[in-house]
Design a protein around this motif. Sequence first.
Motif, mmCIF file in Angstrom:
data_model
loop_
_atom_site.group_PDB
_atom_site.id
_atom_site.type_symbol
_atom_site.label_atom_id
_atom_site.label_comp_id
_atom_site.label_asym_id
_atom_site.label_seq_id
_atom_site.Cartn_x
_atom_site.Cartn_y
_atom_site.Cartn_z
ATOM 1 N N ARG A 123 0.816 -1.215 0.000
ATOM 2 C CA ARG A 123 0.000 0.000 0.000
ATOM 3 C C ARG A 123 0.853 1.269 0.000
ATOM 4 N N CYS A 124 2.126 1.115 0.381
ATOM 5 C CA CYS A 124 3.023 2.273 0.441
ATOM 6 C C CYS A 124 3.854 2.424 -0.828
ATOM 7 N N LEU A 125 3.393 1.851 -1.930
ATOM 8 C CA LEU A 125 4.167 1.900 -3.169
ATOM 9 C C LEU A 125 4.466 3.326 -3.595
ATOM 10 N N ASP A 126 3.486 4.212 -3.540
ATOM 11 C CA ASP A 126 3.736 5.597 -3.946
ATOM 12 C C ASP A 126 4.808 6.250 -3.076
ATOM 13 N N LEU A 127 4.781 5.971 -1.775
ATOM 14 C CA LEU A 127 5.805 6.506 -0.875
ATOM 15 C C LEU A 127 7.176 5.990 -1.299
ATOM 16 N N ALA A 128 7.267 4.693 -1.597
ATOM 17 C CA ALA A 128 8.544 4.110 -1.991
ATOM 18 C C ALA A 128 9.045 4.724 -3.295
ATOM 19 N N LEU A 129 8.151 4.921 -4.249
ATOM 20 C CA LEU A 129 8.559 5.496 -5.535
ATOM 21 C C LEU A 129 9.070 6.923 -5.352
ATOM 22 N N ARG A 130 8.419 7.690 -4.487
ATOM 23 C CA ARG A 130 8.896 9.054 -4.222
ATOM 24 C C ARG A 130 10.243 9.016 -3.514
ATOM 25 N N ALA A 131 10.389 8.097 -2.577
ATOM 26 C CA ALA A 131 11.664 7.969 -1.858
ATOM 27 C C ALA A 131 12.794 7.644 -2.825
ATOM 28 N N GLY A 132 12.481 6.908 -3.879
ATOM 29 C CA GLY A 132 13.491 6.507 -4.844
ATOM 30 C C GLY A 132 14.035 7.641 -5.685
ATOM 31 N N ARG A 133 13.441 8.819 -5.595
ATOM 32 C CA ARG A 133 13.944 9.973 -6.345
ATOM 33 C C ARG A 133 15.094 10.676 -5.633
ATOM 34 N N THR A 134 15.447 10.204 -4.454
ATOM 35 C CA THR A 134 16.513 10.833 -3.681
ATOM 36 C C THR A 134 17.839 10.802 -4.427
ATOM 37 N N SER A 135 18.677 11.791 -4.142
ATOM 38 C CA SER A 135 20.038 11.793 -4.675
ATOM 39 C C SER A 135 21.047 11.290 -3.646
ATOM 40 N N ASN A 136 20.544 10.892 -2.478
ATOM 41 C CA ASN A 136 21.415 10.387 -1.407
ATOM 42 C C ASN A 136 21.610 8.878 -1.596
ATOM 43 N N HIS A 153 6.497 -5.512 -5.143
ATOM 44 C CA HIS A 153 5.429 -4.546 -5.404
ATOM 45 C C HIS A 153 5.654 -3.605 -6.587
ATOM 46 N N TYR A 154 6.887 -3.451 -7.071
ATOM 47 C CA TYR A 154 7.130 -2.498 -8.153
ATOM 48 C C TYR A 154 6.635 -3.042 -9.489
ATOM 49 N N PRO A 155 5.959 -2.213 -10.289
ATOM 50 C CA PRO A 155 5.708 -2.608 -11.677
ATOM 51 C C PRO A 155 7.021 -2.681 -12.442
ATOM 52 N N GLU A 156 6.989 -3.302 -13.612
ATOM 53 C CA GLU A 156 8.224 -3.588 -14.348
ATOM 54 C C GLU A 156 9.052 -2.339 -14.623
ATOM 55 N N ARG A 157 8.418 -1.298 -15.130
ATOM 56 C CA ARG A 157 9.160 -0.095 -15.500
ATOM 57 C C ARG A 157 9.848 0.519 -14.276
ATOM 58 N N ALA A 158 9.144 0.585 -13.162
ATOM 59 C CA ALA A 158 9.721 1.175 -11.949
ATOM 60 C C ALA A 158 10.879 0.334 -11.433
ATOM 61 N N PHE A 159 10.744 -0.996 -11.529
ATOM 62 C CA PHE A 159 11.824 -1.864 -11.069
ATOM 63 C C PHE A 159 13.055 -1.682 -11.949
ATOM 64 N N ALA A 180 16.763 -11.708 -10.463
ATOM 65 C CA ALA A 180 16.725 -12.792 -11.450
ATOM 66 C C ALA A 180 15.320 -13.009 -11.996
ATOM 67 N N GLN A 181 14.320 -12.836 -11.148
ATOM 68 C CA GLN A 181 12.937 -13.038 -11.575
ATOM 69 C C GLN A 181 12.430 -11.907 -12.466
ATOM 70 N N ARG A 182 13.134 -10.787 -12.488
ATOM 71 C CA ARG A 182 12.717 -9.626 -13.286
ATOM 72 C C ARG A 182 13.521 -9.487 -14.581
ATOM 73 N N GLN A 183 14.464 -10.386 -14.830
ATOM 74 C CA GLN A 183 15.241 -10.303 -16.059
ATOM 75 C C GLN A 183 14.352 -10.631 -17.260
ATOM 76 N N GLY A 184 14.742 -10.106 -18.427
ATOM 77 C CA GLY A 184 13.984 -10.374 -19.639
ATOM 78 C C GLY A 184 14.503 -9.535 -20.790
ATOM 79 N N THR A 185 13.822 -9.600 -21.912
ATOM 80 C CA THR A 185 14.307 -8.916 -23.105
ATOM 81 C C THR A 185 14.304 -7.397 -22.951
ATOM 82 N N THR A 186 13.306 -6.869 -22.237
ATOM 83 C CA THR A 186 13.265 -5.417 -22.051
ATOM 84 C C THR A 186 14.454 -4.943 -21.232
ATOM 85 N N LEU A 187 14.725 -5.631 -20.129
ATOM 86 C CA LEU A 187 15.865 -5.248 -19.291
ATOM 87 C C LEU A 187 17.177 -5.475 -20.030
ATOM 88 N N ASN A 188 17.243 -6.519 -20.847
ATOM 89 C CA ASN A 188 18.441 -6.730 -21.671
ATOM 90 C C ASN A 188 18.743 -5.497 -22.523
#
Length: 246
Positions: A123-136, A153-159, A180-188
């Motif tokens: 439920r805190c996904l939006d908080l986590a995504l905002r936290a990920g914008r940090t430069s620290n 919890h992250y969608p593919e693009r965010a991950f 490993a579970q998120r690897q694929g052609t897009t990430l390649n």
Amino acid sequence: MNMDVTLRQAQLAEQNQALDRLLNQTELRWWQQARERLDQSPDANTAAMLSSQCRRHLQERSVPGVEGWNSIELARALLLAQVVGLQPQQARLALLEQLFQWGDDQEKIALLKVLDNLDSDGRCLDLALRAGRTSNPRVFAALALDTPYPSRHYPERAFHQLLLKALGMGLDTARVIGLAQRQGTTLNQLALDLIDEQLAAGRPVSPSLPRLIAFSLLSPAQRQRLAGLYQQQRLPAEWREHLAGS
């Protein structure tokens, strides 16, 4: 929309026990008093005040049995878990948002490291995504490394963005849980694009970049491109094992 925030009680109980075993008599006395005070006044102000006092009343050292945590971080995280657990379900997310906004970098680190135990349902996904914008880098590492929260919890693009930012900050992607579970052609393709960008800018290729690539899913053209870069000695020696047979 259901915004209930559900705690992982068993994991939090183990962390509580580990901290109790570590503290000396003086520290344990203060810690018990702090927990009692939070029980009596389970609000953001009390939680923030007690969190700020942890450094004054506790010695900072690693916590046996709770890898990657020090005593002050863990105490702050457990105070968060306590105050969240004392709230009505519908009030928990707003409280975490408020405490994250109020916190200094060290308090943000504690919250992000414990977030998977505070929020089992994402439920805190939006908080986590905002936290990920940090430069620290240390705050970002608390979100990206050694925690299953992004992979759960992250969608593919965010991950993918999290992985690329971790590389850009020089963090070890081997510590990204669930990679490993998120690897694929897009990430390649994203990884190959990053290689081109780094080489074009005259920078070395990030050492942990091969971990992003599912080598078995590379197209013949992609494998040929990497093999050519390796033969030109533009890729580190450790790429050899990944490109054997190319």
